[in-house]
Design a protein around this motif. Structure first.
Motif, PDB file in Angstrom:
ATOM      1  N   CYS A   1       0.847  -1.209   0.000  1.00 17.01           N
ATOM      2  CA  CYS A   1       0.000   0.000   0.000  1.00 17.01           C
ATOM      3  C   CYS A   1       0.875   1.248   0.000  1.00 17.01           C
ATOM      4  O   CYS A   1       0.583   2.226  -0.693  1.00 17.01           O
ATOM      5  N   HIS A   2       1.968   1.206   0.788  1.00 19.75           N
ATOM      6  CA  HIS A   2       2.861   2.371   0.835  1.00 19.75           C
ATOM      7  C   HIS A   2       3.487   2.633  -0.544  1.00 19.75           C
ATOM      8  O   HIS A   2       3.580   3.778  -0.989  1.00 19.75           O
ATOM      9  N   GLY A   3       3.921   1.573  -1.202  1.00 18.15           N
ATOM     10  CA  GLY A   3       4.532   1.724  -2.520  1.00 18.15           C
ATOM     11  C   GLY A   3       3.554   2.327  -3.514  1.00 18.15           C
ATOM     12  O   GLY A   3       3.894   3.256  -4.259  1.00 18.15           O
ATOM     13  N   ALA A   4       2.318   1.807  -3.502  1.00 18.53           N
ATOM     14  CA  ALA A   4       1.299   2.312  -4.435  1.00 18.53           C
ATOM     15  C   ALA A   4       0.976   3.774  -4.112  1.00 18.53           C
ATOM     16  O   ALA A   4       0.836   4.612  -5.010  1.00 18.53           O
ATOM     17  N   ARG A   5       0.880   4.072  -2.810  1.00 22.08           N
ATOM     18  CA  ARG A   5       0.541   5.447  -2.396  1.00 22.08           C
ATOM     19  C   ARG A   5       1.634   6.418  -2.859  1.00 22.08           C
ATOM     20  O   ARG A   5       1.344   7.485  -3.406  1.00 22.08           O
ATOM     21  N   ARG A   6       2.874   6.018  -2.684  1.00 21.47           N
ATOM     22  CA  ARG A   6       3.975   6.909  -3.089  1.00 21.47           C
ATOM     23  C   ARG A   6       4.011   7.068  -4.609  1.00 21.47           C
ATOM     24  O   ARG A   6       4.338   8.139  -5.110  1.00 21.47           O
ATOM     25  N   ALA A   7       3.673   6.001  -5.316  1.00 25.53           N
ATOM     26  CA  ALA A   7       3.632   6.113  -6.789  1.00 25.53           C
ATOM     27  C   ALA A   7       2.554   7.103  -7.216  1.00 25.53           C
ATOM     28  O   ALA A   7       2.781   7.947  -8.093  1.00 25.53           O
ATOM     29  N   VAL A   8       1.387   7.000  -6.590  1.00 25.67           N
ATOM     30  CA  VAL A   8       0.286   7.913  -6.950  1.00 25.67           C
ATOM     31  C   VAL A   8       0.656   9.355  -6.584  1.00 25.67           C
ATOM     32  O   VAL A   8       0.373  10.296  -7.345  1.00 25.67           O
ATOM     33  N   LEU A   9       1.323   9.521  -5.444  1.00 26.34           N
ATOM     34  CA  LEU A   9       1.714  10.876  -5.051  1.00 26.34           C
ATOM     35  C   LEU A   9       2.735  11.454  -6.036  1.00 26.34           C
ATOM     36  O   LEU A   9       2.640  12.618  -6.423  1.00 26.34           O
ATOM     37  N   CYS A  10       3.703  10.622  -6.446  1.00 25.86           N
ATOM     38  CA  CYS A  10       4.774  11.135  -7.327  1.00 25.86           C
ATOM     39  C   CYS A  10       4.311  11.316  -8.769  1.00 25.86           C
ATOM     40  O   CYS A  10       4.613  12.315  -9.399  1.00 25.86           O
TER      41      CYS A  10
ATOM     42  N   ILE B   1      -6.003   7.243   3.534  1.00 28.79           N
ATOM     43  CA  ILE B   1      -7.349   6.694   3.796  1.00 28.79           C
ATOM     44  C   ILE B   1      -7.660   5.439   2.962  1.00 28.79           C
ATOM     45  O   ILE B   1      -8.135   4.440   3.512  1.00 28.79           O
ATOM     46  N   PRO B   2      -7.368   5.413   1.648  1.00 32.13           N
ATOM     47  CA  PRO B   2      -7.701   4.192   0.893  1.00 32.13           C
ATOM     48  C   PRO B   2      -6.936   2.966   1.379  1.00 32.13           C
ATOM     49  O   PRO B   2      -7.368   1.843   1.172  1.00 32.13           O
ATOM     50  N   SER B   3      -5.771   3.192   2.027  1.00 30.22           N
ATOM     51  CA  SER B   3      -4.947   2.056   2.462  1.00 30.22           C
ATOM     52  C   SER B   3      -5.451   1.428   3.753  1.00 30.22           C
ATOM     53  O   SER B   3      -4.994   0.354   4.132  1.00 30.22           O
ATOM     54  N   LEU B   4      -6.363   2.103   4.439  1.00 31.62           N
ATOM     55  CA  LEU B   4      -6.834   1.601   5.739  1.00 31.62           C
ATOM     56  C   LEU B   4      -7.332   0.169   5.627  1.00 31.62           C
ATOM     57  O   LEU B   4      -8.094  -0.163   4.719  1.00 31.62           O
ATOM     58  N   GLY B   5      -6.877  -0.662   6.542  1.00 27.94           N
ATOM     59  CA  GLY B   5      -7.259  -2.079   6.502  1.00 27.94           C
ATOM     60  C   GLY B   5      -6.513  -2.827   5.405  1.00 27.94           C
ATOM     61  O   GLY B   5      -6.834  -3.968   5.098  1.00 27.94           O
ATOM     62  N   GLY B   6      -5.529  -2.178   4.797  1.00 24.31           N
ATOM     63  CA  GLY B   6      -4.719  -2.821   3.759  1.00 24.31           C
ATOM     64  C   GLY B   6      -5.461  -3.024   2.450  1.00 24.31           C
ATOM     65  O   GLY B   6      -5.179  -3.952   1.702  1.00 24.31           O
TER      66      GLY B   6
ATOM     67  N   HIS C   1      -0.770   5.419   9.986  1.00 22.69           N
ATOM     68  CA  HIS C   1       0.410   4.617   9.654  1.00 22.69           C
ATOM     69  C   HIS C   1       0.479   3.389  10.551  1.00 22.69           C
ATOM     70  O   HIS C   1       0.728   2.268  10.088  1.00 22.69           O
ATOM     71  N   VAL C   2       0.250   3.604  11.840  1.00 24.22           N
ATOM     72  CA  VAL C   2       0.300   2.496  12.801  1.00 24.22           C
ATOM     73  C   VAL C   2      -0.827   1.499  12.495  1.00 24.22           C
ATOM     74  O   VAL C   2      -0.611   0.279  12.481  1.00 24.22           O
ATOM     75  N   ALA C   3      -2.014   2.042  12.208  1.00 23.99           N
ATOM     76  CA  ALA C   3      -3.152   1.161  11.913  1.00 23.99           C
ATOM     77  C   ALA C   3      -2.858   0.314  10.674  1.00 23.99           C
ATOM     78  O   ALA C   3      -3.167  -0.887  10.638  1.00 23.99           O
ATOM     79  N   LEU C   4      -2.236   0.919   9.677  1.00 22.40           N
ATOM     80  CA  LEU C   4      -1.934   0.187   8.440  1.00 22.40           C
ATOM     81  C   LEU C   4      -0.864  -0.873   8.691  1.00 22.40           C
ATOM     82  O   LEU C   4      -0.938  -1.981   8.141  1.00 22.40           O
ATOM     83  N   ALA C   5       0.121  -0.534   9.530  1.00 18.58           N
ATOM     84  CA  ALA C   5       1.210  -1.487   9.797  1.00 18.58           C
ATOM     85  C   ALA C   5       0.679  -2.772  10.433  1.00 18.58           C
ATOM     86  O   ALA C   5       1.256  -3.844  10.236  1.00 18.58           O
ATOM     87  N   THR C   6      -0.417  -2.672  11.166  1.00 23.54           N
ATOM     88  CA  THR C   6      -0.950  -3.875  11.819  1.00 23.54           C
ATOM     89  C   THR C   6      -1.980  -4.598  10.952  1.00 23.54           C
ATOM     90  O   THR C   6      -2.490  -5.651  11.350  1.00 23.54           O
ATOM     91  N   ALA C   7      -2.292  -4.034   9.795  1.00 23.88           N
ATOM     92  CA  ALA C   7      -3.307  -4.660   8.927  1.00 23.88           C
ATOM     93  C   ALA C   7      -2.789  -6.000   8.417  1.00 23.88           C
ATOM     94  O   ALA C   7      -1.617  -6.135   8.100  1.00 23.88           O
ATOM     95  N   ARG C   8      -3.672  -6.970   8.353  1.00 24.59           N
ATOM     96  CA  ARG C   8      -3.306  -8.292   7.832  1.00 24.59           C
ATOM     97  C   ARG C   8      -4.100  -8.568   6.561  1.00 24.59           C
ATOM     98  O   ARG C   8      -5.062  -7.876   6.253  1.00 24.59           O
ATOM     99  N   TRP C   9      -3.676  -9.579   5.829  1.00 20.57           N
ATOM    100  CA  TRP C   9      -4.352  -9.913   4.579  1.00 20.57           C
ATOM    101  C   TRP C   9      -5.815 -10.263   4.840  1.00 20.57           C
ATOM    102  O   TRP C   9      -6.112 -11.037   5.752  1.00 20.57           O
TER     103      TRP C   9
END
Lengths: 265, 546
Positions: free
Chosen positions: B417-426, B466-471, B534-542
């Motif tokens: 999710c972080h990779g995709a988010r950074r791609a969309v931002l850049c 926000i879109p990344s919430l819950g992975g 960020h913390v909430a996303l880090a704990t998200a599981r598949w």
């Protein structure tokens, strides 16, 4: 690897079950696979083969039962399980808008392989599969032939040198030479101690390559043993005959003959 | 005689043309990429989906009733322009998949049907669906034409004919462009060229329809200053078809007859070229489409994106190898994949169009708090770019390939999710912000008000999380058929509401002289919210696959 040296089973499956709502796809399956063995995992369509493989690769959570891969529990150490397995899925799906090299580099990154080591491994596979490096760097996967795509998927599964590899219809799309090379590859991998679970419908290949065969139907195990032993025990002559007898294929043969007769009448 | 040796009886079979039309219509309505979807994931009713689309078009077409007292030419220009935009967008988006489907050669070219029959069947389907859409959209306009100042009962007849001509013209133009591209540039460049053309047309149509509706509604109160005598009107294809209406059911001036003649000649010429002359190349085109291509020599040097990720600041930002891999994957799809590009760019285009419209309104709408609010609201829309971009990047025709992420030893979807988010931002957000900045600089009267954009930009990192919430924002992991989700729309509305409130507060703070205190407080709040997300996303599981 310590676990392998101890001579323990690489895969241990006990009462493994998967239910999708009311339907049971895999029903209390139990078996063990030692290191260096090639196991043919057979069954008719919808028997539960792919579901079992998806559970053993950590993609699907079992509804009941336990399984360990390389000593790692499928429920507790799922990441370690994934680190130690390679998987060639039946769909052969790839990201078609990446070049072959980009795809393989992405896979290497997912397994935290250092870039240089990943490149070196990729080059080894390119040489083995007779792929050109230019094709891999210049063409998007969407433009590859089915066979080339399959070679990339197989490379992606073996890139991190896993001790256990699951193949789901790996020969689909490969030409005769590539298939021969692939069969030799998995036999060599097994000799080096890798455990291989090989699911396929091409039974003569399974018969030639596998040390042991497990046949399942409707999620349940039907037989488990060395192909020659099973064929002899059931007095079937060939593995294909044994398979059709066990899974109701004989009835299909009879229906096919009846159907063909309708053309003549 | 063995009956199996003789060909099967043909008397009861439907003509191949009709069979092919039915086949392509079914494929078109159901979508070709539905394979692999679970049964319950497939559209419940094609008829229901189509009916809803037609109702939407018909409702949108009711805007034409606002023209009921205007001359036929003004009404017809509006109707044909909008029809042209809708049909252009529809045909451009569909033609590639319908006309040159890669897998189709293997399925159909060895069957006893001629390439010409194939082409005609496909064109028939495109025209048929175009006519349904055009018919639905123009329904309101037909009534408006009867009541137009120089209209009458002949208007529906003339307009039905001109709309049919326009649908044929639109389809013919797109087919012609495809055929010519295939002939001149070859298959290898066709995909890239047509994708770029489709994206440009679709973005232009989306942006154009937003701007046009503003222009049109702004002028409804007065008679539009349109005349068939203006020389430039002959340059606009929709005006030719409007001239047809005006000639037969309106003023009937010589200029209208000239425009009507242009409509007939242009349509005939395009049809002859696209379906007659170039149709001979169609079989070759289909065959070359499925051929494997020789590798092109690669220009020296690395790809620009490889250079970027290996240099600061991206090297630091993407130090996690999985996030970097997801970044590269996302960028590749945003730059190369037709399906993703056609979903993402037209999807986010209004997020740039609306802010520009607000800027124009702030320029013409006076000064003071109203003007400052409009500038602040503009930035609220900019905040939605990463949100929308990430939402749309989740879908792909190759979603099954994302199973790879689940079988890889990654504890959860967070790094992807972080990779995709950074791609969309850049790749998406940053260029749009720069473009918006340039436009704002040119369009704003009072440049000191441009600091009102800051609250929106400061809150961008939170909107992007926000879109990344819950992975959920794993790139390319969901089937395209699931892209139309009402839940996603609800999230958008919620975020837009928060952004609007923020804009109101910013403009209030600006007017009250405590703007910088507001910015400081917002920065602290945004930082806290970002860390929490960020913390909430880090704990998200598949999420479970089943």
């Amino acid at each position: 690897m310590e676990f392998m040296r101890q001579g323990r089973h690489m895969i241990t499956v006990q009462q493994l079950t998967k239910r999708f709502g009311a339907q049971t796809a895999v029903d209390a399956l139990s078996f063990e696979v030692p290191a260096g063995q090639i196991v043919g995992f057979l069954g008719p369509n919808g028997a539960g083969k792919s579901t079992t493989l998806k559970m053993l690769t950590g993609m699907l959570e079992p509804s009941a039962g336990t399984a360990t891969v390389c000593g790692f529990d499928l429920r507790r150490d799922i990441l370690e399980v994934k680190r130690h397995v390679g998987f060639v899925p039946e769909s052969g799906a790839v990201f078609e808008s990446l070049t072959g090299l980009e795809y393989l580099e992405m896979v290497a990154a997912l397994y935290a392989l250092p870039e240089e080591a990943a490149r070196a491994r990729i080059r080894q596979f390119i040489a083995f599969f007779d792929l050109s490096f230019e094709t891999l760097t210049d063409k998007l996967l969407g433009a590859y032939s089915k066979g080339m795509r399959r070679k990339v998927v197989i490379t992606a599964a073996l890139l991190h040198n896993p001790p256990v590899v699951f193949f789901d219809e790996p020969l689909d799309g490969l030409d005769a030479n590539a298939a021969v090379g692939f069969k030799a590859l998995i036999q060599t991998l097994a000799q080096e101690g890798k455990t291989i679970v090989y699911s396929s419908h091409i039974l003569d290949v399974v018969e030639r390559v596998c040390d042991r065969v497990i046949i399942i139907d409707k999620g349940r195990m039907l037989v488990d043993g060395a192909p020659e032993k099973l064929v002899a025990e059931h007095n079937s002559g060939t593995l294909e005959r044994l398979f059709t007898e066990l899974t109701g294929g004989t009835e299909l043969e009879r229906r096919a003959q009846d159907f063909a007769r309708t053309f003549r009448s | 005689m063995n009956p199996a040796a003789s060909p099967p009886p043909t008397t009861a079979a439907a003509p191949p043309g009709r069979v092919l039309r039915r086949l392509f219509l079914t494929l078109f309505l159901r979508g070709r990429s539905a394979r692999g979807l679970q049964k319950e994931g497939a559209p419940k009713s094609v008829g229901q989906k189509l009916a809803l689309t037609l109702v939407f078009y018909a409702l949108f077409g009711l805007f034409a009733l606002g023209f009921r007292h205007q001359p036929v030419l003004a009404l017809s220009v509006y109707l044909h322009l909008m029809t042209f935009l809708f049909l252009g967008m529809f045909v451009a988006a569909s033609a590639g998949e319908v006309l040159f489907n890669k897998e189709e050669g293997d399925i159909l070219l060895h069957r006893p049907v001629t390439p010409r029959a194939l082409l005609w069947a496909k064109i028939g389907v495109l025209v048929q669906v175009s006519l349904w859409l055009a018919g639905a959209f123009n329904l309101g306009g037909l009534w408006a034409g009867i009541g137009a100042s120089d209209g009458g009962w002949w208007f529906p007849v003339a307009h039905a004919i001109s709309t049919t001509l326009e649908a044929l013209f639109c389809t013919g133009c797109v087919v012609l462009v495809y055929q010519l591209c295939l002939r001149w540039f070859g298959r290898e460049r066709l995909d890239g060229l047509m994708t770029t053309a489709q994206v440009i047309v679709t973005v232009a149509v989306v942006a154009g329809s937003q701007l046009l509706s503003q222009v049109m509604t702004g002028q409804l109160g007065e008679v539009l200053k349109l005349s068939a005598h203006s020389w430039w009107i002959g340059l606009l294809p929709p005006a030719w078809f409007a001239g047809f209406d005006d000639a037969f059911a309106g003023s009937g001036t010589g200029s209208s007859w000239l425009l009507a003649s242009l409509a007939l000649v242009a349509t005939a010429a395009v049809l002859w070229l696209a379906f007659g002359k170039l149709a001979r190349n169609y079989a070759t085109g289909l065959q070359t489409l499925s051929e494997a291509l020789p590798a092109r020599p690669r220009p020296a040097g690395r790809r620009w994106v490889d250079v970027l990720v290996k240099a600061p600041p991206l090297r630091w930002w993407l130090r996690d190898p999985v996030a970097r891999a997801a970044f590269l994957l996302s960028v590749a799809y945003l730059v190369r994949d037709r399906d993703v590009k056609l979903r993402v760019y037209p999807g986010v285009a209004p997020m740039l169009v609306f802010p520009v419209m607000f800027l124009v309104m702030s320029r013409t709408g006076g000064h003071g708090s109203a003007s400052s609010f409009q500038v602040a609201v503009a930035s609220a829309y900019l905040g939605l770019i990463p949100l929308l971009g990430l939402n749309l990047l989740q879908y792909s025709q190759q979603w099954q390939a994302a199973d790879l992420f689940r079988s890889a030893p990654i504890p959860g979807p967070a790094p992807l999710c972080h990779g995709a988010r950074r791609a969309v931002l850049c790749v998406l957000t940053l260029p749009m912000l720069v473009l918006y900045g340039l436009l704002a600089w040119v369009l704003t009267n009072d440049r000191s008000q441009l600091v009102l954009v800051l609250p929106g930009i400061i809150s961008l990192p939170v909107y992007a999380m926000i879109p990344s919430l819950g992975g959920r924002a794993v790139p390319l992991s969901m089937p395209t058929e699931e892209a139309k989700s009402a839940k996603r729309g609800l999230t958008m509305v919620g975020v837009l509401f928060i952004a609007m409130v923020l804009s109101g507060l910013a403009s209030w703070a600006w007017a009250g002289g405590w703007f910088w205190w507001f910015i400081a407080a917002e920065t602290v709040l945004v930082a806290a919210a970002y860390v929490a997300l960020h913390v909430a996303l880090a704990t998200a599981r598949w999420a479970p696959m089943e």
